[in-house]
Design a protein around this motif. Structure first.
Motif: not given
Length: 183
Positions: A46-52, A86-90, A122-124
């Motif tokens: 979720t955070t990764y997608e926000l940081m995009e 998530l299976k891959n990131v670009d 969540s990771l924290i």
């Protein structure tokens, strides 16, 4: 040995939603500098997608230099994403974690290099429960959000921290640098 540092923005009432807070040029500069001091940042999906979002600033720069500088810094730092869906990131500087969180973090801690940051609530929480966080950098914004994602939810054990230092911003935000006391 590298430190694992949980760096997160939150409001006085404990809301840590990435849309909460009052980011300004000084705070953006702080986080730009901080990212330059690390070798990687860990995100949940979720955070990764926000940081995009910051990729759009790279493509279409903002009128604010501090936002553009932060976009370059977040683009550069390697991002390790933990996700079951998530299976891959670009994003070129991102990769999906190959091990579970505990094993990945234990290996990262043993490697030489700069600190590793955690940028997802969540990771924290998971790493806090595993006693694997060496430092918290909590940027408290001078506001009440009223509702949203509470930062320290689902913590059942008492954890004591030692205040290592503070940093105050002109807009009234303050970073509290805490180290968990290992009992």
């Amino acid at each position: 040995m590298r430190k694992i540092i949980a760096a997160l923005n939150m409001t006085v009432d404990g809301i840590c939603d990435h849309t909460a807070g009052i980011p300004d040029a000084e705070i953006h500069q702080h986080y730009t500098d901080l990212l330059g001091q690390g070798d990687a940042i860990l995100y949940g999906r979720t955070t990764y997608e926000l940081m995009e979002f910051w990729r759009t600033i790279l493509e279409n720069p903002s009128e604010q230099k501090s936002m553009n500088d932060f976009a370059v810094a977040i683009d550069r730092i390697p991002k390790i994403v933990f996700s079951h869906t998530l299976k891959n990131v670009d994003w070129k500087s991102a990769s999906i974690a190959k091990r579970d969180l505990k094993d990945e973090v234990l290996e990262l801690k043993q490697q030489p290099g700069k600190d590793i940051f955690i940028g997802s609530r969540s990771l924290i929480i998971q790493l806090l429960k595993l006693n694997l966080i060496d430092e918290f950098q909590l940027c408290i914004h001078p506001m009440l959000e009223g509702n949203g994602l509470q930062f320290f939810e689902d913590i059942n054990d008492r954890i004591i921290f030692k205040l290592a230092k503070t940093k105050t911003f002109k807009n009234g935000a303050i970073i509290l640098y805490y180290q968990p006391i290992k009992e």
